[in-house]
Write a protein that holds these residues in place. Structure first.
Motif, PDB file in Angstrom:
ATOM      1  N   SER A 200      -2.245  11.434  -7.857  1.00  0.00           N
ATOM      2  CA  SER A 200      -2.671  12.144  -6.642  1.00  0.00           C
ATOM      3  C   SER A 200      -2.959  11.223  -5.459  1.00  0.00           C
ATOM      4  O   SER A 200      -2.666  11.597  -4.312  1.00  0.00           O
ATOM      5  CB  SER A 200      -3.897  13.016  -6.947  1.00  0.00           C
ATOM      6  N   PRO A 201      -3.521   9.997  -5.636  1.00  0.00           N
ATOM      7  CA  PRO A 201      -3.755   9.160  -4.444  1.00  0.00           C
ATOM      8  C   PRO A 201      -2.479   8.774  -3.724  1.00  0.00           C
ATOM      9  O   PRO A 201      -2.503   8.476  -2.525  1.00  0.00           O
ATOM     10  CB  PRO A 201      -4.463   7.927  -5.016  1.00  0.00           C
ATOM     11  N   PHE A 202      -1.329   8.748  -4.438  1.00  0.00           N
ATOM     12  CA  PHE A 202      -0.071   8.324  -3.839  1.00  0.00           C
ATOM     13  C   PHE A 202       0.858   9.512  -3.590  1.00  0.00           C
ATOM     14  O   PHE A 202       2.076   9.350  -3.513  1.00  0.00           O
ATOM     15  CB  PHE A 202       0.638   7.317  -4.756  1.00  0.00           C
ATOM     16  N   LYS A 203       0.294  10.701  -3.439  1.00  0.00           N
ATOM     17  CA  LYS A 203       1.122  11.896  -3.295  1.00  0.00           C
ATOM     18  C   LYS A 203       1.929  11.889  -1.992  1.00  0.00           C
ATOM     19  O   LYS A 203       2.989  12.509  -1.902  1.00  0.00           O
ATOM     20  CB  LYS A 203       0.244  13.154  -3.356  1.00  0.00           C
ATOM     21  N   ASP A 204       1.404  11.166  -0.960  1.00  0.00           N
ATOM     22  CA  ASP A 204       2.121  11.131   0.321  1.00  0.00           C
ATOM     23  C   ASP A 204       3.179  10.032   0.362  1.00  0.00           C
ATOM     24  O   ASP A 204       3.886   9.893   1.364  1.00  0.00           O
ATOM     25  CB  ASP A 204       1.123  10.921   1.470  1.00  0.00           C
ATOM     26  N   LEU A 205       3.262   9.227  -0.701  1.00  0.00           N
ATOM     27  CA  LEU A 205       4.273   8.169  -0.768  1.00  0.00           C
ATOM     28  C   LEU A 205       5.646   8.807  -0.959  1.00  0.00           C
ATOM     29  O   LEU A 205       5.753   9.935  -1.479  1.00  0.00           O
ATOM     30  CB  LEU A 205       3.954   7.225  -1.923  1.00  0.00           C
ATOM     31  N   GLU A 206       6.716   8.090  -0.540  1.00  0.00           N
ATOM     32  CA  GLU A 206       8.055   8.650  -0.702  1.00  0.00           C
ATOM     33  C   GLU A 206       8.353   8.887  -2.183  1.00  0.00           C
ATOM     34  O   GLU A 206       7.701   8.329  -3.068  1.00  0.00           O
ATOM     35  CB  GLU A 206       9.095   7.705  -0.096  1.00  0.00           C
ATOM     36  N   SER A 207       9.359   9.692  -2.456  1.00  0.00           N
ATOM     37  CA  SER A 207       9.652  10.095  -3.829  1.00  0.00           C
ATOM     38  C   SER A 207       9.984   8.878  -4.697  1.00  0.00           C
ATOM     39  O   SER A 207      10.367   7.820  -4.198  1.00  0.00           O
ATOM     40  CB  SER A 207      10.830  11.074  -3.848  1.00  0.00           C
ATOM     41  N   ASN A 208       9.805   9.072  -5.989  1.00  0.00           N
ATOM     42  CA  ASN A 208      10.052   7.992  -6.942  1.00  0.00           C
ATOM     43  C   ASN A 208      11.481   7.482  -6.846  1.00  0.00           C
ATOM     44  O   ASN A 208      11.728   6.275  -6.861  1.00  0.00           O
ATOM     45  CB  ASN A 208       9.757   8.510  -8.355  1.00  0.00           C
ATOM     46  N   GLN A 209      12.464   8.387  -6.703  1.00  0.00           N
ATOM     47  CA  GLN A 209      13.863   7.982  -6.658  1.00  0.00           C
ATOM     48  C   GLN A 209      14.171   7.205  -5.390  1.00  0.00           C
ATOM     49  O   GLN A 209      14.913   6.217  -5.409  1.00  0.00           O
ATOM     50  CB  GLN A 209      14.777   9.218  -6.750  1.00  0.00           C
ATOM     51  N   ARG A 222       7.758  -2.137   0.897  1.00  0.00           N
ATOM     52  CA  ARG A 222       6.437  -2.455   1.456  1.00  0.00           C
ATOM     53  C   ARG A 222       5.949  -1.276   2.299  1.00  0.00           C
ATOM     54  O   ARG A 222       6.714  -0.713   3.087  1.00  0.00           O
ATOM     55  CB  ARG A 222       6.532  -3.716   2.306  1.00  0.00           C
ATOM     56  N   TYR A 223       4.677  -0.967   2.129  1.00  0.00           N
ATOM     57  CA  TYR A 223       4.050   0.114   2.890  1.00  0.00           C
ATOM     58  C   TYR A 223       2.760  -0.439   3.491  1.00  0.00           C
ATOM     59  O   TYR A 223       1.851  -0.870   2.774  1.00  0.00           O
ATOM     60  CB  TYR A 223       3.742   1.321   1.997  1.00  0.00           C
ATOM     61  N   GLU A 224       2.698  -0.468   4.821  1.00  0.00           N
ATOM     62  CA  GLU A 224       1.537  -1.013   5.523  1.00  0.00           C
ATOM     63  C   GLU A 224       0.538   0.109   5.813  1.00  0.00           C
ATOM     64  O   GLU A 224       0.917   1.222   6.172  1.00  0.00           O
ATOM     65  CB  GLU A 224       1.977  -1.650   6.854  1.00  0.00           C
ATOM     66  N   ASP A 225      -0.742  -0.260   5.701  1.00  0.00           N
ATOM     67  CA  ASP A 225      -1.828   0.642   6.095  1.00  0.00           C
ATOM     68  C   ASP A 225      -1.630   2.058   5.517  1.00  0.00           C
ATOM     69  O   ASP A 225      -1.561   3.054   6.235  1.00  0.00           O
ATOM     70  CB  ASP A 225      -1.907   0.696   7.624  1.00  0.00           C
ATOM     71  N   LEU A 226      -1.515   2.109   4.185  1.00  0.00           N
ATOM     72  CA  LEU A 226      -1.292   3.380   3.505  1.00  0.00           C
ATOM     73  C   LEU A 226      -2.644   4.029   3.198  1.00  0.00           C
ATOM     74  O   LEU A 226      -3.476   3.451   2.487  1.00  0.00           O
ATOM     75  CB  LEU A 226      -0.521   3.136   2.201  1.00  0.00           C
ATOM     76  N   GLY A 233     -13.162  11.002  -4.087  1.00  0.00           N
ATOM     77  CA  GLY A 233     -13.206  11.482  -2.711  1.00  0.00           C
ATOM     78  C   GLY A 233     -13.338  10.404  -1.658  1.00  0.00           C
ATOM     79  O   GLY A 233     -13.470  10.739  -0.467  1.00  0.00           O
ATOM     80  N   ARG A 234     -13.305   9.120  -2.002  1.00  0.00           N
ATOM     81  CA  ARG A 234     -13.394   8.058  -0.998  1.00  0.00           C
ATOM     82  C   ARG A 234     -12.042   7.905  -0.311  1.00  0.00           C
ATOM     83  O   ARG A 234     -10.998   7.985  -0.947  1.00  0.00           O
ATOM     84  CB  ARG A 234     -13.795   6.730  -1.642  1.00  0.00           C
ATOM     85  N   HIS A 235     -12.084   7.658   0.989  1.00  0.00           N
ATOM     86  CA  HIS A 235     -10.866   7.429   1.768  1.00  0.00           C
ATOM     87  C   HIS A 235     -10.757   5.930   2.033  1.00  0.00           C
ATOM     88  O   HIS A 235     -11.642   5.323   2.638  1.00  0.00           O
ATOM     89  CB  HIS A 235     -10.913   8.211   3.086  1.00  0.00           C
ATOM     90  N   ILE A 236      -9.648   5.362   1.590  1.00  0.00           N
ATOM     91  CA  ILE A 236      -9.438   3.920   1.738  1.00  0.00           C
ATOM     92  C   ILE A 236      -8.045   3.674   2.312  1.00  0.00           C
ATOM     93  O   ILE A 236      -7.204   4.582   2.336  1.00  0.00           O
ATOM     94  CB  ILE A 236      -9.574   3.185   0.386  1.00  0.00           C
ATOM     95  N   ALA A 237      -7.840   2.470   2.801  1.00  0.00           N
ATOM     96  CA  ALA A 237      -6.526   2.048   3.309  1.00  0.00           C
ATOM     97  C   ALA A 237      -6.044   0.881   2.452  1.00  0.00           C
ATOM     98  O   ALA A 237      -6.822  -0.014   2.116  1.00  0.00           O
ATOM     99  CB  ALA A 237      -6.618   1.623   4.768  1.00  0.00           C
ATOM    100  N   VAL A 238      -4.756   0.906   2.086  1.00  0.00           N
ATOM    101  CA  VAL A 238      -4.210  -0.146   1.221  1.00  0.00           C
ATOM    102  C   VAL A 238      -2.871  -0.638   1.760  1.00  0.00           C
ATOM    103  O   VAL A 238      -2.207   0.046   2.543  1.00  0.00           O
ATOM    104  CB  VAL A 238      -4.022   0.351  -0.237  1.00  0.00           C
ATOM    105  N   ARG A 258      -3.374  -3.680  -2.353  1.00  0.00           N
ATOM    106  CA  ARG A 258      -4.538  -4.403  -1.825  1.00  0.00           C
ATOM    107  C   ARG A 258      -5.393  -3.464  -0.975  1.00  0.00           C
ATOM    108  O   ARG A 258      -4.878  -2.809  -0.057  1.00  0.00           O
ATOM    109  CB  ARG A 258      -4.087  -5.584  -0.988  1.00  0.00           C
ATOM    110  N   ASP A 259      -6.679  -3.440  -1.260  1.00  0.00           N
ATOM    111  CA  ASP A 259      -7.620  -2.626  -0.494  1.00  0.00           C
ATOM    112  C   ASP A 259      -7.910  -3.341   0.826  1.00  0.00           C
ATOM    113  O   ASP A 259      -8.503  -4.428   0.849  1.00  0.00           O
ATOM    114  CB  ASP A 259      -8.912  -2.440  -1.300  1.00  0.00           C
ATOM    115  N   ILE A 260      -7.473  -2.756   1.944  1.00  0.00           N
ATOM    116  CA  ILE A 260      -7.679  -3.385   3.259  1.00  0.00           C
ATOM    117  C   ILE A 260      -8.684  -2.582   4.086  1.00  0.00           C
ATOM    118  O   ILE A 260      -8.735  -2.724   5.310  1.00  0.00           O
ATOM    119  CB  ILE A 260      -6.346  -3.508   4.010  1.00  0.00           C
ATOM    120  N   THR A 261      -9.470  -1.760   3.405  1.00  0.00           N
ATOM    121  CA  THR A 261     -10.440  -0.927   4.124  1.00  0.00           C
ATOM    122  C   THR A 261     -11.407  -1.790   4.914  1.00  0.00           C
ATOM    123  O   THR A 261     -11.639  -1.556   6.118  1.00  0.00           O
ATOM    124  CB  THR A 261     -11.211  -0.036   3.139  1.00  0.00           C
TER     125      THR A 261
END
Length: 516
Positions: A200-209, A222-226, A233-238, A258-261
């Protein structure tokens, strides 16, 4: 066979050769016919025997001739065989020599074979040694691999970034480190076996394929500031980075999260502070502009308002000296001279202070300056003082520098003026000007004299405004010259420094960057 061995046939006696006893018997006995017949018969028999013997002798002679011919033939054969034997002997001798040569060659080959055998044995020993070393290296390699795997496992488990290991074909998670488990608040079992997108935390990431296709095409994703929302329920940026790699024949994917919060909070704070700093700089710039305007007004006031009273003081002192000089005492005249000298000194201080303030505002025009030529021009300004003194000059070749020529001339004027002034007490002054060994990226010029020098503990005060290490009675001056030098050289991006000893001379250094 020798010819001496062949028997010589006996010749039968010939009847007409020798009358012999038979004829004699016939004459003598002639009496008995019977006896004669007997004799004739006997003689006939003897003739027949002689003829037979002659025939035999001829036969033997022919046989002897035949044997002689055969002997000669055999002799020729023998000679031939002797020649052949000699030829064979020579061939045998040649073969013997060849055999000896072959034997020597064989012995040489044997020695070489033995040497090769020894070399082969040595190589075998070295091979065995290498084999043992290879086995030892293999053992060490295996040990190193085990240690490496152990270290990797420790790093994997102790890493302060989240790590996921995925199958390259399916994208399913095969391992996850404790940091990511704690960050997302999912258990190890809940993560392993799923794709990244199924968490669930990566649900907005592009599809597996799509991610697998990018990895196959580019080797990384690479995905910046995800932004992520954890299970609690914590909101973090990685930062999410995926790399494909080979582990033996197996292809795998490693994802680093990497947690960049906190870094995001720090960046936001830095941006806020920068905005405040820019505001403060703007306010400070306004204040500086105001202060500069006030300083310009002050300079104008000094230049005009303060000069007038000083001119009045000097003028009235001169008038008083001329008009009442005869009635004044010697002490009063000295007082008036002191007043006049102080007023003139105050005027010089004002001039130097105005020059010092103008140096900071003067626009610089940098060009290639030939220091040898500039030094000659500067020394010409002091020609009268130089001619009146005994000064030994030691001037070395100077380079070309990139600088403002007018400002640099002012630097030379002040340094040479100080060198001439502070060597005034020497019967023979010595002044040396040259180029010191270059420092990194800068040209260093020095001026050395054998004058009064200074106490090294006060070196830090040399280049301050109105800072003097000698009294006015010893050496005249306002204490502005070295401050002007420092300000000019600093504007060029260079440095100034000095070293000296009391009554042992001083050396002043200036540096000018080669790329200015």
């Amino acid at each position: 066979m020798n010819f001496e061995d062949i028997p010589t046939p006996e010749r039968p006696p010939l009847l007409d050769a020798d009358p012999g006893p038979a004829v004699i018997l016939i004459r003598e006995e002639g009496r008995s016919e019977q006896s004669r017949d007997a004799q004739r018969i006997a003689q006939g028999q003897r003739i027949e025997e002689a003829v037979s013997r002659t025939e035999q002798a001829e036969t033997r002679t022919e046989q002897a001739k035949t044997r002689t011919e055969q002997a000669e033939t055999r002799t020729e054969h023998a000679r031939t065989r002797i020649e052949q034997a000699e030829t064979r002997a020579e061939q045998a001798k040649t073969r013997t020599e060849q055999a000896k040569t072959r034997t020597e060659q064989a012995e040489t080959r044997m020695e070489q074979a033995e040497a090769r055998t020894e070399q082969a044995e040595a190589r075998t020993e070295r091979s065995e040694l290498r084999m043992e070393e290879a086995e030892a290296r293999n053992e060490r390699s295996e040990h190193t691999i085990r240690e490496s795997e152990l270290r990797y496992r420790r790093l994997f488990e102790a890493a302060q970034d989240g790590i996921l290991i995925l199958e390259a074909d399916t994208g399913r998670i095969t391992d996850v480190n404790p940091f990511l488990v704690n960050l997302l608040r999912f258990s190890h079992a809940e993560i392993v076996g799923k794709t990244v997108g199924e968490l669930s935390p990566f649900k907005d990431l592009e599809s597996n394929q799509l991610m697998l296709d990018r990895l196959k095409r580019d080797g990384y994703a690479r995905y910046e500031d995800l932004p992520l929302e954890t299970r609690d329920g914590r909101h973090i940026a990685v930062e999410f980075v995926s790399n494909a790699y080979s582990a033996g024949e197996k292809q795998s994917i490693q994802c680093n999260i990497r947690d960049i919060t906190q870094r995001k909070h720090s960046e936001n704070e830095i941006r806020r502070l920068n905005a405040e700093l820019e505001q403060r700089v703007a306010e400070r710039t306004v204040q500086l502009q105001t202060a500069n305007q006030e300083l310009e007004a002050f300079s104008y006031s000094v230049s005009h308002d303060l000069r007038a009273p000083l001119r009045h003081i000097v003028g009235f002192v001169e008038m008083l000296t001329q008009e009442a000089g005869a009635a004044l005492s010697a002490a009063s005249i000295r007082h008036l001279a002191t007043i006049s000298g102080s007023a003139k000194r105050m005027g010089d201080l004002i001039d130097d202070l105005l020059a010092f303030s103008r140096i900071g505002k003067t626009e610089m025009h940098q060009t290639d300056v030939n220091l040898d030529e500039l030094l000659r021009e500067t020394l010409s300004d002091f020609q009268e003082e130089i001619d009146a003194r005994r000064i030994v000059w030691d001037i070395r070749p100077l380079p070309v520098v990139r600088a403002d020529r007018a400002l640099l001339r002012l630097v030379f004027v002040n340094l040479i003026s100080n060198a001439i002034k502070f060597t005034g007490g020497r019967a023979e002054a010595a002044i040396k000007i040259g180029c010191a060994p270059d420092a990194d990226g800068e040209t260093v010029i020095f001026i050395r004299d054998n004058g009064a020098g200074f106490d090294p503990q006060y070196t830090g005060k040399l280049f301050g405004v109105f800072q003097r290490l000698h009294s006015q009675a010893e050496f005249e001056g306002t204490g502005i010259g070295l401050a002007n030098i420092q300000r000019i050289i600093h504007r060029h991006g260079g440095r100034v420094w000095a070293d000296g000893v009391v009554d042992g001379g001083a050396t002043f250094y200036i540096s000018i960057p080669k790329t200015n």
